[in-house]
Enzyme design. Structure first.
Site, PDB file in Angstrom:
ATOM      1  N   ARG A  24      -8.909 -40.471 -16.909  1.00  0.00           N
ATOM      2  CA  ARG A  24      -9.876 -40.184 -15.831  1.00  0.00           C
ATOM      3  C   ARG A  24      -9.302 -40.455 -14.439  1.00  0.00           C
ATOM      4  O   ARG A  24      -9.793 -39.946 -13.450  1.00  0.00           O
ATOM      5  CB  ARG A  24     -11.131 -41.048 -16.004  1.00  0.00           C
ATOM      6  CG  ARG A  24     -12.001 -40.673 -17.177  1.00  0.00           C
ATOM      7  CD  ARG A  24     -13.133 -41.674 -17.310  1.00  0.00           C
ATOM      8  NE  ARG A  24     -14.006 -41.684 -16.135  1.00  0.00           N
ATOM      9  CZ  ARG A  24     -14.907 -40.763 -15.864  1.00  0.00           C
ATOM     10  NH1 ARG A  24     -15.084 -39.757 -16.689  1.00  0.00           N
ATOM     11  NH2 ARG A  24     -15.649 -40.831 -14.784  1.00  0.00           N
ATOM     12  N   ASP A  81     -17.890 -43.859  -9.295  1.00  0.00           N
ATOM     13  CA  ASP A  81     -18.190 -44.541 -10.561  1.00  0.00           C
ATOM     14  C   ASP A  81     -18.165 -46.066 -10.395  1.00  0.00           C
ATOM     15  O   ASP A  81     -17.503 -46.583  -9.488  1.00  0.00           O
ATOM     16  CB  ASP A  81     -17.130 -44.180 -11.621  1.00  0.00           C
ATOM     17  CG  ASP A  81     -17.460 -42.892 -12.355  1.00  0.00           C
ATOM     18  OD1 ASP A  81     -18.632 -42.477 -12.338  1.00  0.00           O
ATOM     19  OD2 ASP A  81     -16.527 -42.308 -12.950  1.00  0.00           O
ATOM     20  N   GLU A 126      -4.079 -58.603 -39.831  1.00  0.00           N
ATOM     21  CA  GLU A 126      -4.013 -59.818 -38.992  1.00  0.00           C
ATOM     22  C   GLU A 126      -3.207 -59.570 -37.717  1.00  0.00           C
ATOM     23  O   GLU A 126      -3.049 -60.466 -36.891  1.00  0.00           O
ATOM     24  CB  GLU A 126      -3.379 -60.978 -39.779  1.00  0.00           C
ATOM     25  CG  GLU A 126      -4.251 -61.536 -40.892  1.00  0.00           C
ATOM     26  CD  GLU A 126      -5.615 -62.020 -40.403  1.00  0.00           C
ATOM     27  OE1 GLU A 126      -5.695 -62.570 -39.290  1.00  0.00           O
ATOM     28  OE2 GLU A 126      -6.591 -61.824 -41.138  1.00  0.00           O
ATOM     29  N   PRO A 179      -6.494 -58.586 -28.934  1.00  0.00           N
ATOM     30  CA  PRO A 179      -7.585 -59.377 -28.347  1.00  0.00           C
ATOM     31  C   PRO A 179      -7.045 -60.549 -27.516  1.00  0.00           C
ATOM     32  O   PRO A 179      -7.770 -61.147 -26.732  1.00  0.00           O
ATOM     33  CB  PRO A 179      -8.359 -59.878 -29.574  1.00  0.00           C
ATOM     34  CG  PRO A 179      -7.444 -59.732 -30.730  1.00  0.00           C
ATOM     35  CD  PRO A 179      -6.485 -58.644 -30.396  1.00  0.00           C
TER      36      PRO A 179
HETATM   37  N1  SAM Z   1      -5.710 -61.997 -35.928  1.00  0.00           N
HETATM   38  C1  SAM Z   1      -5.837 -61.377 -34.659  1.00  0.00           C
HETATM   39  C2  SAM Z   1      -6.358 -62.375 -33.630  1.00  0.00           C
HETATM   40  O1  SAM Z   1      -7.269 -63.112 -33.951  1.00  0.00           O
HETATM   41  O2  SAM Z   1      -5.873 -62.357 -32.478  1.00  0.00           O
HETATM   42  C3  SAM Z   1      -6.799 -60.205 -34.702  1.00  0.00           C
HETATM   43  C4  SAM Z   1      -6.308 -59.060 -35.505  1.00  0.00           C
HETATM   44  S1  SAM Z   1      -7.374 -57.672 -35.381  1.00  0.00           S
HETATM   45  C5  SAM Z   1      -8.355 -57.824 -36.829  1.00  0.00           C
HETATM   46  C6  SAM Z   1      -6.322 -56.325 -35.765  1.00  0.00           C
HETATM   47  C7  SAM Z   1      -5.785 -55.559 -34.586  1.00  0.00           C
HETATM   48  O3  SAM Z   1      -6.865 -54.993 -33.872  1.00  0.00           O
HETATM   49  C8  SAM Z   1      -5.014 -56.331 -33.562  1.00  0.00           C
HETATM   50  O4  SAM Z   1      -3.665 -56.487 -33.938  1.00  0.00           O
HETATM   51  C9  SAM Z   1      -5.153 -55.484 -32.316  1.00  0.00           C
HETATM   52  O5  SAM Z   1      -4.194 -54.447 -32.280  1.00  0.00           O
HETATM   53  C10 SAM Z   1      -6.538 -54.851 -32.509  1.00  0.00           C
HETATM   54  N2  SAM Z   1      -7.629 -55.471 -31.713  1.00  0.00           N
HETATM   55  C11 SAM Z   1      -8.671 -56.158 -32.209  1.00  0.00           C
HETATM   56  N3  SAM Z   1      -9.494 -56.558 -31.238  1.00  0.00           N
HETATM   57  C12 SAM Z   1      -8.986 -56.103 -30.076  1.00  0.00           C
HETATM   58  C13 SAM Z   1      -9.384 -56.199 -28.712  1.00  0.00           C
HETATM   59  N4  SAM Z   1     -10.466 -56.865 -28.352  1.00  0.00           N
HETATM   60  N5  SAM Z   1      -8.619 -55.600 -27.783  1.00  0.00           N
HETATM   61  C14 SAM Z   1      -7.499 -54.931 -28.122  1.00  0.00           C
HETATM   62  N6  SAM Z   1      -7.056 -54.821 -29.404  1.00  0.00           N
HETATM   63  C15 SAM Z   1      -7.779 -55.402 -30.373  1.00  0.00           C
END
Ligand code: SAM
Length: 231
Positions: free
Chosen positions: A155, A170, A118, A91
């Protein structure tokens, strides 16, 4: 194109990779997708892939050794230039958009690394080339983001979507949104399909579509219009 996915939950990929366009593209040999279980790179009896965070705090952190082991097996820990592009779904990464999908579709080999809990021990970033986010919200793991990346990138590879024109029209491809679409019946519960689409007049239909694209984009995503003007 070759895509390797590293995950603690390989079962999550079964449906998305074995249905629809992706399944066909794999059958045709246009893309090769392999899913690898990070847990199979653990060395202890309990196959431990996560541990408590140093410094305390809630949740668990994915351990570095199994992830590093998986990256090593895929040749991602060697010299830059020769190795595949390693992408960590996060994220906190750069926003994943249509342009990124186009760019990635030109790569020969990418590795998608899915975090969970995490996240992964930060030291793994030494072997990560790019972090990508699919939006400003947090999901349980990187599996759904990886599926979104695989789908959007696939795609963009010639031959995956039968008619190239369909991809080019698209939303986002040319910077704007797509026009509305209709199919039979011409009237449903009193609602009629726009007359021009039944006219058979190709020039007028094209003009109608262009006008719809502009009207929709101006109304729903004016930011895209300003961006296109600047480009
Ligand atoms: N503690 C992290 C933070 O707040 O940045 C979030 C961890 S999340 C619960 C677990 C995993 O989900 C991350 O390591 C990532 O690989 C994935 N993930 C969660 N949200 C995502 C997003 N919006 N885009 C891409 N990967 C995501």
């Amino acid at each position: 194109m070759k895509i390797d996915i590293l995950t603690l939950f390989p079962g999550m990929f079964k449906g998305p990779l074995t249905e629809s366009l992706i399944a066909k593209a794999r059958e045709k040999g246009i893309i090769s997708i392999m899913v690898h279980d990070i847990r199979s790179f653990t060395k202890d009896r309990h196959r431990t892939a996560d541990d408590k965070p140093f410094g305390g705090g809630p949740g668990m952190v994915m351990k570095i050794e199994p992830v590093h082991g998986a990256l090593k097996k895929l040749g991602c820990t060697g010299k830059k230039g020769k190795k595949p592009l390693v992408i960590y779904l996060s994220p906190q990464g750069k926003p994943f958009d249509q342009q990124k999908a186009k760019d990635l579709s030109k790569k020969k080999h990418i590795v998608l690394l899915c975090g969970h809990y995490e996240g992964i021990d930060e030291r793994i970033m030494k072997w990560v080339d790019l972090e990508l986010s699919i939006g400003d919200y947090v999901l349980t793991g990187g599996e759904i983001p990886a599926m979104a990346v695989v789908d959007a990138v696939s795609r963009m590879i010639p031959g995956v979507v039968k008619e190239a024109g369909s991809v080019e029209n698209d939303s986002f491809y040319g910077g704007l949104l797509d026009c509305p679409h209709y199919t039979r019946p011409a009237v449903f519960e009193g609602m009629k399909v726009p007359e021009v689409l039944l006219s058979g007049h190709h020039k007028k239909i094209e003009e109608w579509k262009k006008a719809q694209v502009l009207a929709r984009t101006s109304k729903r995503r004016p930011d895209l219009i300003s961006r296109k003007k600047k480009a």
